[in-house]
Design an enzyme around this catalytic site. Structure first.
Site, PDB file in Angstrom:
ATOM      1  N   ARG A  17      -1.185 -14.871  -6.455  1.00  0.00           N
ATOM      2  CA  ARG A  17      -0.912 -14.726  -7.898  1.00  0.00           C
ATOM      3  C   ARG A  17       0.231 -13.479  -8.301  1.00  0.00           C
ATOM      4  O   ARG A  17       0.296 -13.334  -9.424  1.00  0.00           O
ATOM      5  CB  ARG A  17      -2.219 -14.411  -8.419  1.00  0.00           C
ATOM      6  CG  ARG A  17      -3.055 -15.804  -8.917  1.00  0.00           C
ATOM      7  CD  ARG A  17      -4.452 -15.522  -9.326  1.00  0.00           C
ATOM      8  NE  ARG A  17      -5.211 -15.248  -8.248  1.00  0.00           N
ATOM      9  CZ  ARG A  17      -6.598 -14.815  -8.421  1.00  0.00           C
ATOM     10  NH1 ARG A  17      -6.998 -14.812  -9.881  1.00  0.00           N
ATOM     11  NH2 ARG A  17      -7.392 -14.338  -7.425  1.00  0.00           N
ATOM     12  N   GLY A 143     -17.371 -14.550  -6.825  1.00  0.00           N
ATOM     13  CA  GLY A 143     -18.482 -15.050  -6.112  1.00  0.00           C
ATOM     14  C   GLY A 143     -19.605 -14.951  -6.873  1.00  0.00           C
ATOM     15  O   GLY A 143     -19.858 -13.617  -7.440  1.00  0.00           O
ATOM     16  N   LYS A 355      25.072  16.465  -0.723  1.00  0.00           N
ATOM     17  CA  LYS A 355      24.585  15.532   0.086  1.00  0.00           C
ATOM     18  C   LYS A 355      24.504  16.158   1.524  1.00  0.00           C
ATOM     19  O   LYS A 355      25.572  16.699   1.981  1.00  0.00           O
ATOM     20  CB  LYS A 355      25.319  14.329  -0.027  1.00  0.00           C
ATOM     21  CG  LYS A 355      24.539  12.985   1.010  1.00  0.00           C
ATOM     22  CD  LYS A 355      25.489  12.319   1.759  1.00  0.00           C
ATOM     23  CE  LYS A 355      26.092  12.828   2.912  1.00  0.00           C
ATOM     24  NZ  LYS A 355      26.936  12.133   3.607  1.00  0.00           N
ATOM     25  N   ASN A 381      31.391  31.132  -4.223  1.00  0.00           N
ATOM     26  CA  ASN A 381      31.484  30.347  -5.380  1.00  0.00           C
ATOM     27  C   ASN A 381      32.236  29.261  -5.113  1.00  0.00           C
ATOM     28  O   ASN A 381      33.389  29.328  -5.004  1.00  0.00           O
ATOM     29  CB  ASN A 381      32.188  31.567  -6.329  1.00  0.00           C
ATOM     30  CG  ASN A 381      32.127  31.233  -7.991  1.00  0.00           C
ATOM     31  OD1 ASN A 381      32.169  29.923  -8.095  1.00  0.00           O
ATOM     32  ND2 ASN A 381      31.784  32.039  -8.820  1.00  0.00           N
ATOM     33  N   SER A 409      38.823  26.378  -9.073  1.00  0.00           N
ATOM     34  CA  SER A 409      38.571  25.324  -9.429  1.00  0.00           C
ATOM     35  C   SER A 409      39.378  24.055  -9.102  1.00  0.00           C
ATOM     36  O   SER A 409      40.676  24.177  -8.784  1.00  0.00           O
ATOM     37  CB  SER A 409      38.599  25.359 -11.220  1.00  0.00           C
ATOM     38  OG  SER A 409      37.955  26.228 -11.473  1.00  0.00           O
TER      39      SER A 409
HETATM   40  C1  UD1 Z   1     -13.336 -12.919  -2.635  1.00  0.00           C
HETATM   41  C2  UD1 Z   1     -14.751 -13.360  -2.169  1.00  0.00           C
HETATM   42  C3  UD1 Z   1     -15.455 -13.183  -3.515  1.00  0.00           C
HETATM   43  C4  UD1 Z   1     -15.457 -11.888  -4.406  1.00  0.00           C
HETATM   44  C5  UD1 Z   1     -13.823 -11.530  -4.571  1.00  0.00           C
HETATM   45  C6  UD1 Z   1     -13.840 -10.518  -4.880  1.00  0.00           C
HETATM   46  C7  UD1 Z   1     -14.855 -14.504  -0.412  1.00  0.00           C
HETATM   47  C8  UD1 Z   1     -14.834 -16.018   0.222  1.00  0.00           C
HETATM   48  N1  UD1 Z   1     -14.847 -14.616  -1.729  1.00  0.00           N
HETATM   49  O1  UD1 Z   1     -13.022 -14.023  -3.273  1.00  0.00           O
HETATM   50  O2  UD1 Z   1     -16.923 -13.734  -3.210  1.00  0.00           O
HETATM   51  O3  UD1 Z   1     -16.069 -12.196  -5.521  1.00  0.00           O
HETATM   52  O4  UD1 Z   1     -13.285 -11.802  -3.311  1.00  0.00           O
HETATM   53  O5  UD1 Z   1     -12.497  -9.941  -5.266  1.00  0.00           O
HETATM   54  O6  UD1 Z   1     -14.751 -13.767   0.330  1.00  0.00           O
HETATM   55  N2  UD1 Z   1      -8.094 -12.388   3.636  1.00  0.00           N
HETATM   56  C9  UD1 Z   1      -7.713 -12.446   4.872  1.00  0.00           C
HETATM   57  N3  UD1 Z   1      -7.800 -13.389   5.577  1.00  0.00           N
HETATM   58  C10 UD1 Z   1      -8.004 -14.843   5.191  1.00  0.00           C
HETATM   59  C11 UD1 Z   1      -8.279 -14.673   3.581  1.00  0.00           C
HETATM   60  C12 UD1 Z   1      -8.485 -13.573   3.012  1.00  0.00           C
HETATM   61  O7  UD1 Z   1      -7.620 -11.066   5.390  1.00  0.00           O
HETATM   62  O8  UD1 Z   1      -8.065 -15.673   5.959  1.00  0.00           O
HETATM   63  C13 UD1 Z   1      -8.072 -11.128   2.751  1.00  0.00           C
HETATM   64  C14 UD1 Z   1      -7.197 -11.382   1.638  1.00  0.00           C
HETATM   65  O9  UD1 Z   1      -6.054 -10.907   2.073  1.00  0.00           O
HETATM   66  C15 UD1 Z   1      -7.339 -10.502   0.597  1.00  0.00           C
HETATM   67  C16 UD1 Z   1      -9.199 -10.474   0.578  1.00  0.00           C
HETATM   68  O10 UD1 Z   1      -9.269 -11.089   2.236  1.00  0.00           O
HETATM   69  O11 UD1 Z   1      -7.288  -9.051   0.525  1.00  0.00           O
HETATM   70  C17 UD1 Z   1      -9.775 -11.447  -0.130  1.00  0.00           C
HETATM   71  O12 UD1 Z   1      -9.311 -12.903  -0.110  1.00  0.00           O
HETATM   72  P1  UD1 Z   1      -9.184 -13.665  -1.322  1.00  0.00           P
HETATM   73  O13 UD1 Z   1      -8.729 -15.089  -0.923  1.00  0.00           O
HETATM   74  O14 UD1 Z   1      -8.362 -12.989  -2.714  1.00  0.00           O
HETATM   75  O15 UD1 Z   1     -10.788 -13.886  -1.803  1.00  0.00           O
HETATM   76  P2  UD1 Z   1     -11.136 -14.007  -3.337  1.00  0.00           P
HETATM   77  O16 UD1 Z   1     -10.988 -15.426  -3.789  1.00  0.00           O
HETATM   78  O17 UD1 Z   1     -10.748 -13.246  -4.213  1.00  0.00           O
HETATM   79 CA    CA Z   2      -9.272 -11.398  -4.502  1.00  0.00          CA
END
Ligand code: UD1
Ligand code: CA
Length: 937
Positions: A17, A143, A355, A381, A409
């Site tokens: 997003r 969630g 620089k 100067n 100058s």
């Molecule tokens: C997640 C939570 C949700 C919570 C929300 C809050 C889960 C399944 N859900 O949803 O309950 O309300 O965050 O913001 O956890 N990431 C990884 N590896 C992966 C997938 C994700 O490192 O395979 C990292 C992403 O880079 C990100 C974070 O985990 O920084 C959250 O992942 P994202 O997909 O944004 O979860 P949400 O849908 O926001």
């Molecule tokens: Ca998120």
């Protein structure tokens, strides 16, 4: 229970997003990437080896962003969900035990204090895990926390998997968890991707643990807005603003004045000392440290730089990766681009770019300059428009400027170039290309010598070796050496010992003349360079070029007068050495030649005698000088001051003061270069000395016409200078002193004061009273009106002088002509004879006119009739008063400081008629007054 904390930050996702090619956690808020923020928060909770970042998308960039913090990384090659992210790190994490804190890398605002309370809560609790939950107005996307009737947490259901009833729940999962590590790893394998997204949800652990009979706590956060992750750029901007507000708030509370703080951007890591003022719209970014008491101008941008105390940064100034020492001023509109080191007290003015430049303490570059790859010493100067040409198209080169140097100058410094300490240069020059420019101050930096004149092209032209003295001298010397060689080896014409001796003698004399010329040429070049250096130090005030003027006085020219005469005398004596031969073997046919030959040693003796007399005078009158009331004398204004002498001039004995504007130039049209002096304007006064405590004083007060020419003096071969001479006939030893005085055109110059207005005032003063010594006879004209008669030989002094000169020229022409035709050919003899002879004849003709010519001028019926007669010839001209535009007194004949005036009649049609010549000033003024009266002008 083991309560050591391990933190895992999930940062492997892309963040669709954000609509970005860059991983979400690499975007910045408050001057730091999101991942830096979240890692820094983690480090308040655990040591770096217990902080893990799960990387996947742009893993390397993310690693680099936080690698300096010493944290560890888990590589999640495929992003199969938040649960999967932890499973990917099982190997490194499982053995660490204790508590496992997990949150997401896109939540930069999580307060460390919240994490602390979460950990404390979990440590005290029997629960298997604690998650942070919050009541959300719009929980879409989050969630939902599912509880039973008693409030016990059963599960977290994701947006995509929730039933309408579950999605109606307002209590959302913030995404911050604290697990008991042992239980977490025991059950983690139970997470299944059985959801619409086919992902391994970390949130499933809640249900898994609850189902295993374990308790999961939900820790209610009071201020959820800080905890929520950033999903798009609107949220990013809001977060950025909040960080900056927090930063400026902290700075203000810490003693920094920030004007319109809502407009100012300060990055998180910036440190600013108390009493520093930040003006609106300033941006202070990166790892910048600013000392106490500084001022950062409006709209300035400072990045990754260090500013010591009291630094003043003007508006619209940009500073990057530079160090600026205490008390420096920079800008407005300046740019310290990168890696500059500006030492204490230096000043960088508007439109100056630096620089990779070291600017020495107290040095200045106030306007419009580019200084790149430069090492600039202290108190240098750098003039406006100075450019270092550091790039030759392939490589960058250094410019070095020594301590105290003055760069004029518009200088273009072509690197590599080195300018010596205290070297001075005036503008529009260019220097460089493997060059080193010399030390100015009396050769103190001997190692850095090279003529600084190269650098001083332009604004003031360089001295062209003072009348070609250097090349002339070299020619003489060379000729003499060859001559001497011929004579010594008994070449043709030098067979007898007598001839050998004579030849060698003459040859050595010629060598000596050459050496003398070389020495004089060098001295002139040195003197001119010195003048220019001083002039360059005060560009707007060129009269400061001489050290004595700069101090408000002028030394008399005694020393140089004595030296010139002495040297010339010795030269004459030397040249005349062959005359010994002439006397030993007198030419039989032309014995009169001997008389001419005698002229040389006699003039030599005369000049040496004069030189000694001047020296005597100097000793007698002691420390004579003219002090100026104001500097400089102004064209179209006053020149005043006083002549001082430690010698007590007898009070009451009048002293003649003469102020002359002199054009002095070297003409090489004749056989050798000759210096001519032409008085362009002159005025005289007779003053009485008054005696003060320690000597005598002569008041000096002259009015100078606007159209006279100002002092220039840049080119010794053709210069205008002003000379004040004072002379009194004292019994035994005359008082005589001449001074060069500065006369310039300045703002104080008044165009209304012209030679005419001064003359008119003079004329009005003397009009009616015919001067006692007037040689013009005034009588009523036969036709009515007035008649003026200029008799024959009316100026016997001038006539006599011209006669003598004419004869000397003729005589020397004869002498050289005969000498040359004897030793070479008649043709060679004819050349000097023709040149000197013609000049001599011309002078004699003029002398005849002075002795025998007469002029009668009638002013009758508003018309002027001029009749000139000489030895029976006559010529008449008539002019109507209406045709006359003006009368001009023109300095004609000159002898030292005495000038005789010609009267020129300017007509409206542009023609000029010389009506009379060789008049004394007072006489001429009276005459003009009379003519005007009679003609009714
Ligand atoms: C997640 C939570 C949700 C919570 C929300 C809050 C889960 C399944 N859900 O949803 O309950 O309300 O965050 O913001 O956890 N990431 C990884 N590896 C992966 C997938 C994700 O490192 O395979 C990292 C992403 O880079 C990100 C974070 O985990 O920084 C959250 O992942 P994202 O997909 O944004 O979860 P949400 O849908 O926001
Ligand atoms: Ca998120």
């Amino acid at each position: 229970m083991d309560t050591r904390v391990t933190v895992v930050i999930l940062a492997a996702g892309l963040g669709t997003r954000m609509k970005s090619r860059r991983a979400k956690v690499l975007h910045q808020a408050g001057g730091k990437t999101l991942i830096e923020h979240t890692v820094d928060t983690a480090l308040t909770l655990a040591s770096p080896e217990r902080v893990f970042v799960v990387v996947g998308h742009q893993a390397d960039e993310v690693r680099i962003a936080v690698s300096s913090r010493g944290v560890r990384f888990i590589h999640q090659t495929e992003q199969k969900g938040t649960g999967h992210a932890l499973i990917a790190g099982r190997e490194s994490l499982e053995g660490l035990g204790g508590l496992l804190v997990v949150y997401y890398g896109d939540c930069p605002q999580i307060p460390a204090a919240l994490l602390q309370s979460l950990v404390e809560h979990q440590s005290r609790s029997d629960a298997a895990a604690t998650l942070v939950a919050a009541e959300l107005d719009d929980p879409t996307g989050y969630g939902r926390v599912i509880r039973d009737k008693s409030g016990r947490v059963l599960a977290v259901v994701e947006q995509k998997a929730g039933t309408p009833e579950q999605l109606a729940i307002k209590e959302g999962n913030v995404g911050i968890y604290c697990f008991r590590a042992g239980l977490f790893w025991k059950h983690v394998g139970e997470i299944q991707p059985n959801n619409p997204a086919r992902e391994y949800y970390l949130t499933d652990m809640v249900e898994i643990l609850a189902r295993a009979g374990r308790e999961v706590d939900a820790y209610r956060a009071a201020n959820p807005s800080l905890l929520l992750g950033i999903n798009n750029r609107v949220e990013l901007a809001a977060t950025d603003r909040r960080f900056r507000e927090r930063k400026v708030l902290a700075l203000m509370l810490g003693g920094v004045t920030i004007e319109k703080p809502e407009t100012v951007s300060v990055d998180d890591a910036v440190e600013i000392g108390i009493d520093t003022v930040i003006e609106p719209f300033a941006q202070i970014l990166g790892n910048t440290k600013i000392g106490e008491g500084c001022r950062i101008g409006a709209c300035s941008i400072i990045r990754d730089s260090e500013l010591a105390e009291g630094v003043q940064v003007g508006a619209f100034t940009i500073i990057g990766t530079s160090r600026v020492a205490a008390g420096v001023t920079v800008g407005p509109y300046a740019r310290l681009r990168l890696e500059n080191d500006v030492a204490a007290g230096a000043q960088i003015g508007n439109f100056v770019e630096l620089k990779k430049t070291q600017m020495g303490a107290g040095s200045k570059a106030m306007h419009l300059a580019y200084l790149g790859d430069s090492v600039i010493g202290e108190d240098v100067n750098v003039g406006a428009g100075t450019i270092t040409c550091n790039f030759d198209g392939r490589a960058k080169h250094q410019t070095k400027i020594g301590k105290g140097a003055f760069v004029g100058s518009n200088s273009t410094l072509v690197a590599p170039v080195e300018i010596g300490a205290r070297c001075a240069g005036a503008g529009q020059g260019s220097a460089g290309g493997q060059r080193r420019l010399g030390a100015q101050a009396e050769g103190k930096n001997a190692g850095e010598s090279l003529s600084a004149t190269h650098f001083r092209m332009a604004a003031t032209p360089p001295p062209n070796n003072a009348g070609c003295m250097l090349p002339m001298g070299m020619l003489f010397a060379l000729f003499g050496i060859v001559f001497a060689f011929t004579a010594l080896t008994g070449g043709k014409g030098y067979e007898s010992p007598d001839q050998k001796m004579m030849g060698t003698f003459v040859a050595l004399a010629v060598v000596a003349i050459g050496a003398g010329l070389i020495a004089a040429g060098r001295a002139a070049v040195k003197a001119a360079s010195k003048n220019q250096a001083i002039a360059a130090q005060a560009p707007g005030k060129p009269w400061l070029w001489r050290e004595d003027w700069a101090q408000g006085f002028a030394k008399p020219d005694w020393k140089s007068e004595a030296n010139v005469r002495g040297l010339l005398g010795l030269l004459f004596l030397l040249v005349s050495s062959p005359s010994i031969g002439a006397f030993r073997h007198p030419p039989k046919e032309q014995p009169f030649v001997l008389l001419i030959v005698l002229l040389f040693p006699l003039s030599g003796l005369f000049l040496v005698g004069q030189s000694l007399l001047i020296r005597l005078r100097e000793a007698k009158f002691r420390s004579v000088r003219v002090t100026f009331s104001s500097l400089p004398g102004v064209l179209g204004g006053h020149f005043d001051g006083r002549v001082e002498s430690a010698f007590l001039l007898p009070a009451g004995d009048p002293v003649n003061l003469v102020l002359s504007c002199v054009r002095s130039y070297v003409s090489t049209s004749g056989s050798h270069p000759t210096r001519w002096e032409n008085v362009l304007w002159q005025t005289k006064q007779t003053v009485a000395p008054y005696v003060g405590g320690s000597g005598s004083y002569l008041p000096v007060d002259f009015t100078i016409p606007f159209e006279a020419r100002p002092t220039d003096g840049s080119n010794p071969n053709d210069e205008i200078f002003w000379r004040l001479s004072a002379a009194a006939a004292l019994p035994g030893l005359d008082f005589r002193a001449t001074f060069r005085v500065p006369v310039f055109k300045t703002e104080a110059s008044d165009p209304a004061i012209t030679a005419e207005t001064i003359d008119a005032a003079e004329t009005a003063r003397v009009a009616g009273s015919e001067p006692a010594d007037a040689k013009i006879v005034a009588a009523p004209s036969a036709e009515g009106g007035a008649q003026f008669h200029f008799g024959a030989a009316r100026n016997k002094g001038v006539a006599a002088a011209v006669t003598v000169f004419g004869m000397v020229f003729l005589g020397s022409g004869l002498f050289f002509g005969i000498a040359a035709s004897h030793s070479f050919t008649w043709f060679l003899g004819a050349i000097p004879l023709a040149i000197s002879g013609l000049v001599g004849l011309g002078l004699l003709a003029f002398a005849i006119w002075l002795w025998f010519g007469s002029t009668t001028i009638d002013a009758v019926n508003r018309s002027l009739r001029i009749r000139s007669r000489c030895l029976g010839f006559s010529k008449t001209r008539s002019v109507n008063a209406a045709e006359i535009e003006k009368f001009e007194l023109y300095p004609g004949m000159q002898s030292g400081d005495h000038v005789w005036y010609d009267l020129r009649v300017h007509l409206h049609n542009g023609a000029k008629i010389t009506a009379a010549n060789s008049m004394e000033k007072s006489e001429a003024e009276w005459f003009v007054g009379e003519l005007k009266k009679d003609l009714g002008i």
